[in-house]
Design an enzyme around this catalytic site. Structure first.
Site, PDB file in Angstrom:
ATOM      1  N   ASN A  88       4.872  -2.630   6.261  1.00  0.00           N
ATOM      2  CA  ASN A  88       3.586  -3.316   6.063  1.00  0.00           C
ATOM      3  C   ASN A  88       3.187  -3.918   7.405  1.00  0.00           C
ATOM      4  O   ASN A  88       3.757  -4.914   7.835  1.00  0.00           O
ATOM      5  CB  ASN A  88       3.758  -4.410   4.991  1.00  0.00           C
ATOM      6  CG  ASN A  88       2.487  -5.233   4.813  1.00  0.00           C
ATOM      7  OD1 ASN A  88       1.438  -4.909   5.380  1.00  0.00           O
ATOM      8  ND2 ASN A  88       2.585  -6.296   4.029  1.00  0.00           N
ATOM      9  N   TRP A  89       2.215  -3.280   8.037  1.00  0.00           N
ATOM     10  CA  TRP A  89       1.828  -3.712   9.391  1.00  0.00           C
ATOM     11  C   TRP A  89       0.946  -4.957   9.360  1.00  0.00           C
ATOM     12  O   TRP A  89       0.610  -5.498  10.403  1.00  0.00           O
ATOM     13  CB  TRP A  89       1.112  -2.564  10.128  1.00  0.00           C
ATOM     14  CG  TRP A  89       1.997  -1.369  10.394  1.00  0.00           C
ATOM     15  CD1 TRP A  89       3.348  -1.264  10.125  1.00  0.00           C
ATOM     16  CD2 TRP A  89       1.615  -0.119  10.972  1.00  0.00           C
ATOM     17  NE1 TRP A  89       3.806  -0.021  10.506  1.00  0.00           N
ATOM     18  CE2 TRP A  89       2.769   0.699  11.033  1.00  0.00           C
ATOM     19  CE3 TRP A  89       0.403   0.405  11.451  1.00  0.00           C
ATOM     20  CZ2 TRP A  89       2.737   2.007  11.547  1.00  0.00           C
ATOM     21  CZ3 TRP A  89       0.370   1.697  11.962  1.00  0.00           C
ATOM     22  CH2 TRP A  89       1.535   2.487  12.015  1.00  0.00           C
ATOM     23  N   LYS A  90       0.522  -5.371   8.191  1.00  0.00           N
ATOM     24  CA  LYS A  90      -0.342  -6.558   8.036  1.00  0.00           C
ATOM     25  C   LYS A  90      -1.534  -6.442   9.002  1.00  0.00           C
ATOM     26  O   LYS A  90      -1.991  -5.329   9.259  1.00  0.00           O
ATOM     27  CB  LYS A  90       0.483  -7.834   8.221  1.00  0.00           C
ATOM     28  CG  LYS A  90       1.684  -7.873   7.257  1.00  0.00           C
ATOM     29  CD  LYS A  90       2.360  -9.202   7.168  1.00  0.00           C
ATOM     30  CE  LYS A  90       3.533  -9.106   6.181  1.00  0.00           C
ATOM     31  NZ  LYS A  90       4.213 -10.392   5.977  1.00  0.00           N
TER      32      LYS A  90
ATOM     33  N   HIS B 160       0.294  -8.752  -2.880  1.00  0.00           N
ATOM     34  CA  HIS B 160       1.172  -9.347  -1.860  1.00  0.00           C
ATOM     35  C   HIS B 160       0.983 -10.869  -1.876  1.00  0.00           C
ATOM     36  O   HIS B 160      -0.122 -11.363  -2.093  1.00  0.00           O
ATOM     37  CB  HIS B 160       0.821  -8.782  -0.482  1.00  0.00           C
ATOM     38  CG  HIS B 160       1.833  -9.138   0.568  1.00  0.00           C
ATOM     39  ND1 HIS B 160       1.866 -10.382   1.163  1.00  0.00           N
ATOM     40  CD2 HIS B 160       2.869  -8.446   1.098  1.00  0.00           C
ATOM     41  CE1 HIS B 160       2.885 -10.423   2.017  1.00  0.00           C
ATOM     42  NE2 HIS B 160       3.505  -9.255   1.991  1.00  0.00           N
TER      43      HIS B 160
ATOM     44  N   GLU C 264       0.696 -12.960   0.379  1.00  0.00           N
ATOM     45  CA  GLU C 264      -0.343 -13.462   1.298  1.00  0.00           C
ATOM     46  C   GLU C 264      -1.721 -13.322   0.661  1.00  0.00           C
ATOM     47  O   GLU C 264      -2.591 -14.165   0.840  1.00  0.00           O
ATOM     48  CB  GLU C 264      -0.246 -12.731   2.644  1.00  0.00           C
ATOM     49  CG  GLU C 264       0.976 -13.186   3.428  1.00  0.00           C
ATOM     50  CD  GLU C 264       1.552 -12.170   4.386  1.00  0.00           C
ATOM     51  OE1 GLU C 264       0.889 -11.157   4.693  1.00  0.00           O
ATOM     52  OE2 GLU C 264       2.706 -12.388   4.833  1.00  0.00           O
TER      53      GLU C 264
ATOM     54  N   GLU D 140       9.547  -9.921  -3.211  1.00  0.00           N
ATOM     55  CA  GLU D 140       9.453 -10.576  -1.912  1.00  0.00           C
ATOM     56  C   GLU D 140       9.429 -12.084  -2.106  1.00  0.00           C
ATOM     57  O   GLU D 140       8.366 -12.661  -2.377  1.00  0.00           O
ATOM     58  CB  GLU D 140       8.157 -10.157  -1.197  1.00  0.00           C
ATOM     59  CG  GLU D 140       8.064  -8.688  -0.879  1.00  0.00           C
ATOM     60  CD  GLU D 140       7.145  -8.441   0.317  1.00  0.00           C
ATOM     61  OE1 GLU D 140       7.625  -7.864   1.295  1.00  0.00           O
ATOM     62  OE2 GLU D 140       5.971  -8.847   0.289  1.00  0.00           O
TER      63      GLU D 140
END
Ligand code: 13P
Length: 260
Positions: free
Chosen positions: A12-14, A102, A104, A174
């Protein structure tokens, strides 16, 4: 019994890397991975939206067996939703996996369990695989609420799925306190929660779904801890943030089976 589930290691490169940087990382990664790696493990990268087309083109032209993933999507196919990207658009780009819920997105962008559930359905409707992310905060863990929180997010996120849809899903456990902190969950703690997740999938969708659903662990996964996490019976993969931005580190995580 040895699991027949294929491991899935996802990067996951965000919100990192423009499309030039994304191509450069992808090419380094594809050089670092061998046919034996691809035979043993599914690998996926989740670039930012602006990079997807470039990454997809390189994967396609160079015939690289890495799957394309997205980090998020809307639940409608089209409409007046300024700034959003639809699952139909992602499917057209040959996106295979979409991260949904996610932490975030939940914490910073107000994603609710109900919204996560409709996105899970939207991703499936377009033939892609949701990676349903669940996890507790530090306060929730310290209050002894980990299982309740995680299983609550799981049952809300999977609401209304058919058994075969549940079987094909990926769940990413997570713990929020482990994300980007360098503080990884111990393999035993991660296993305990992943086993609870599998047990609940079995209760709701039957034992065949429980046996085939893939459960990833995410949160400060690095080359040094990947093998121990992957050795746990209910951990089928990793959702990697920071370490996926370095081709060598991410390749070494994919190659966890070679660590001794
Ligand atoms: P880190 O690997 O940087 O802790 O991030 C984990 C994560 O959030 C992946 O989705």
């Amino acid at each position: 019994m040895t699991s027949t589930r294929r491991p899935l290691i996802s990067g996951n490169w965000k919100m990192h890397l423009n499309h030039f940087e994304a191509i450069s990382l992808l090419q380094k990664l594809s050089y670092a991975l061998t046919d034996a790696d691809h035979a043993a493990v599914d690998v996926c990268v989740h670039p930012p939206f602006t990079d997807l087309r470039s990454v997809q083109t390189v994967l396609d032209i160079d015939d690289i067996p890495i799957a394309l993933g997205a980090q998020h999507c809307h639940d409608e196919d089209s409409g007046a939703f300024t700034g959003e990207v639809s699952p139909a658009m992602l499917a057209k780009l040959q996106v295979r996996y979409v991260i949904v819920g996610h932490s975030e997105r939940r914490a910073l962008f107000g994603e609710t369990d109900a919204g996560v559930n409709s996105k899970v359905h939207a991703v499936l409707r377009h033939g892609m695989t949701p990676i349903l992310a669940v996890g507790e905060t530090l306060e929730q863990r310290e209050a002894g609420a980990t299982t309740d929180v995680v299983l609550g997010q799981l049952s809300a996120g999977m609401g209304g799925l058919k058994r075969e849809q549940a079987a094909g899903l990926v769940v990413a456990y997570e713990p929020v306190w482990a994300i980007g902190t360098g503080r990884v969950a111990s393999p035993g703690d991660a296993q305990e929660v992943c086993a609870e997740i599998r047990r609940q999938v079995g209760e709701s969708f039957g034992s065949a779904a429980a046996e085939s659903v893939r459960i990833q662990y995410g949160g400060s996964v690095k080359p040094v801890n990947a093998a121990d996490l992957m050795a746990e019976p209910d951990i089928d993969g990793a959702l990697v943030g920071g370490a996926s931005l370095d081709a060598d580190d991410f390749a070494r995580i994919v190659q966890y089976r070679l660590a001794s």
